[in-house]
Design an enzyme around this catalytic site. Structure first.
Site, PDB file in Angstrom:
ATOM      1  CE  LYS A   9      -7.500   0.290  -1.506  1.00 15.65           C
ATOM      2  NZ  LYS A   9      -6.493  -0.502  -0.839  1.00 15.65           N
ATOM      3  CG  ASP A  21      -2.155  -0.656   1.134  1.00 14.17           C
ATOM      4  OD1 ASP A  21      -2.449  -1.091   0.017  1.00 14.17           O
ATOM      5  OD2 ASP A  21      -2.881  -0.745   2.143  1.00 14.17           O
ATOM      6  CG  MET A  43      -9.139   7.368   6.275  1.00 12.19           C
ATOM      7  SD  MET A  43      -9.994   6.008   5.462  1.00 12.19           S
ATOM      8  CE  MET A  43     -10.565   5.047   6.852  1.00 12.19           C
TER       9      MET A  43
HETATM   10  N1  SAH Z   1      -4.749  -0.104   8.361  1.00 10.39           N
HETATM   11  C1  SAH Z   1      -4.338   1.219   8.813  1.00 10.39           C
HETATM   12  C2  SAH Z   1      -5.404   2.271   8.528  1.00 10.39           C
HETATM   13  C3  SAH Z   1      -5.666   2.492   7.047  1.00 10.39           C
HETATM   14  S1  SAH Z   1      -6.843   3.774   6.754  1.00 10.39           S
HETATM   15  C4  SAH Z   1      -3.993   1.132  10.304  1.00 10.39           C
HETATM   16  O1  SAH Z   1      -4.331   0.138  10.943  1.00 10.39           O
HETATM   17  O2  SAH Z   1      -3.370   2.064  10.822  1.00 10.39           O
HETATM   18  C5  SAH Z   1      -5.787   5.166   6.496  1.00 10.39           C
HETATM   19  C6  SAH Z   1      -5.853   6.110   7.686  1.00 10.39           C
HETATM   20  O3  SAH Z   1      -5.098   5.580   8.761  1.00 10.39           O
HETATM   21  C7  SAH Z   1      -5.259   7.480   7.427  1.00 10.39           C
HETATM   22  O4  SAH Z   1      -6.159   8.344   6.787  1.00 10.39           O
HETATM   23  C8  SAH Z   1      -4.960   7.937   8.842  1.00 10.39           C
HETATM   24  O5  SAH Z   1      -6.152   8.338   9.495  1.00 10.39           O
HETATM   25  C9  SAH Z   1      -4.496   6.642   9.489  1.00 10.39           C
HETATM   26  N2  SAH Z   1      -3.030   6.462   9.439  1.00 10.39           N
HETATM   27  C10 SAH Z   1      -2.363   5.483   8.807  1.00 10.39           C
HETATM   28  N3  SAH Z   1      -1.027   5.613   9.024  1.00 10.39           N
HETATM   29  C11 SAH Z   1      -0.869   6.685   9.813  1.00 10.39           C
HETATM   30  C12 SAH Z   1       0.249   7.335  10.404  1.00 10.39           C
HETATM   31  N4  SAH Z   1       1.507   6.889  10.210  1.00 10.39           N
HETATM   32  N5  SAH Z   1       0.031   8.418  11.193  1.00 10.39           N
HETATM   33  C13 SAH Z   1      -1.218   8.870  11.415  1.00 10.39           C
HETATM   34  N6  SAH Z   1      -2.310   8.300  10.875  1.00 10.39           N
HETATM   35  C14 SAH Z   1      -2.153   7.226  10.094  1.00 10.39           C
END
Ligand code: SAH
Length: 270
Positions: free
Chosen positions: A59, A37, A184
């Site tokens: 995506k 991803d 998000m």
């Molecule tokens: N599977 C991921 C989430 C995917 S959805 C998880 O478990 O963390 C994508 C959202 O995750 C982003 O819009 C943000 O809200 C959050 N996110 C993912 N990585 C991040 C990071 N390093 N710092 C802050 N927010 C993060």
């Protein structure tokens, strides 16, 4: 027919490779092909074995459903060719990551799926500035919710499918007493604050935090009140990916960002 798979759905954690599980590291080192991803940190991808192929299947933009189908087909094709396939996702593969849909597609193709849990941003980001999301002195629990809704999905940027919910019930969440951890949430922060306060009755002085790019060199965070959140995010130019945290437990945050340990152990360097 030869047995195909298993394919591992692996959580890459939020950034810093030290936050990978040992199992995730083992899968990365054994993979022939890694479908990654957008949100996966480059330092994690650097741990893939030399000669392995990394395919970026982010995506952002484009038609989500077609791309999702393409990802399923690609995984199936690579595994059918006898390759050891890892599907690598930021954070945890089953937290807002479409891991469930991918598991379904692989199972339907008769492929065994292994899930390697990862550290999700919704826990790691608050923790990085000292917020324990379920501290019992402040909240009886935590709700992990998406700031996206079905309109976003139809526009090609969010969750999809016939049973996709229209979005969280902000009114109920405001009254739940739970710490709210919002993934998000940046794009809709204004309407989200309005829904929580005007419709839901959550006090405007409820503490709020935003943490972006947690456990990367770009990590930034702000702490303010619910009322101030949209303006603070704009003023401080907090950008995606970011986690929003709303609730009294935010008062436990450090006033200064903790300095992250970003050195990788010698043993992990290629
Ligand atoms: N599977 C991921 C989430 C995917 S959805 C998880 O478990 O963390 C994508 C959202 O995750 C982003 O819009 C943000 O809200 C959050 N996110 C993912 N990585 C991040 C990071 N390093 N710092 C802050 N927010 C993060």
């Amino acid at each position: 027919m030869n047995k195909i798979g298993p394919i591992s759905l692996v959580g890459a954690g939020p950034g810093d490779p030290e936050l990978l599980t040992v199992r995730a590291l083992h899968r990365l080192q054994a993979a022939d092909v890694v479908l990654s991803d957008d949100l996966v940190d480059a330092r994690v991808l650097a741990l893939v074995k030399p000669g392995a192929r990394i395919v970026y299947v982010g995506k952002r933009g484009g038609c989500v459903s077609t791309e999702q189908r393409f990802i399923h087909e690609l995984m199936i094709r690579e595994a059918s060719a006898g390759l050891n396939v890892v599907r690598l996702k930021g954070g945890d593969p089953f937290v807002f990551g479409r891991g469930g849909e991918e598991m379904d597609a692989l199972r339907a193709a008769g492929i065994t799926v292994e899930v390697v849990s990862g550290l999700t941003a919704g826990i790691a980001a608050p923790a990085s500035i000292g917020i324990p999301v379920t501290d019992r002195r402040h909240a009886p629990g935590v709700a992990f919710v998406t700031g996206h809704n079905r309109e976003d999905a139809q526009a090609g940027t969010g969750q999809n499918g016939p049973n996709a919910p229209t979005g969280p019930n902000w009114h109920a969440l405001a009254r739940s007493g739970l710490t709210l951890v919002i993934y998000m949430g940046l794009a809709r922060v204004e309407s989200l604050v309005a829904a929580l306060s005007e419709d839901g009755g959550l006090p405007l002085d409820t503490p709020a935090a935003a943490i972006s790019a947690t456990h990367t060199l770009q990590q930034r965070s702000v702490i303010c009140t619910l009322a101030e959140l949209p303006a603070t995010l704009r003023r401080e130019a907090i950008s995606s990916p970011a986690i929003l945290v709303i609730g009294p437990v935010v008062n436990m945050a450090h006033t200064l960002n903790e300095i992250q340990t970003l050195e990788m152990p010698q043993a992990w360097r290629a």
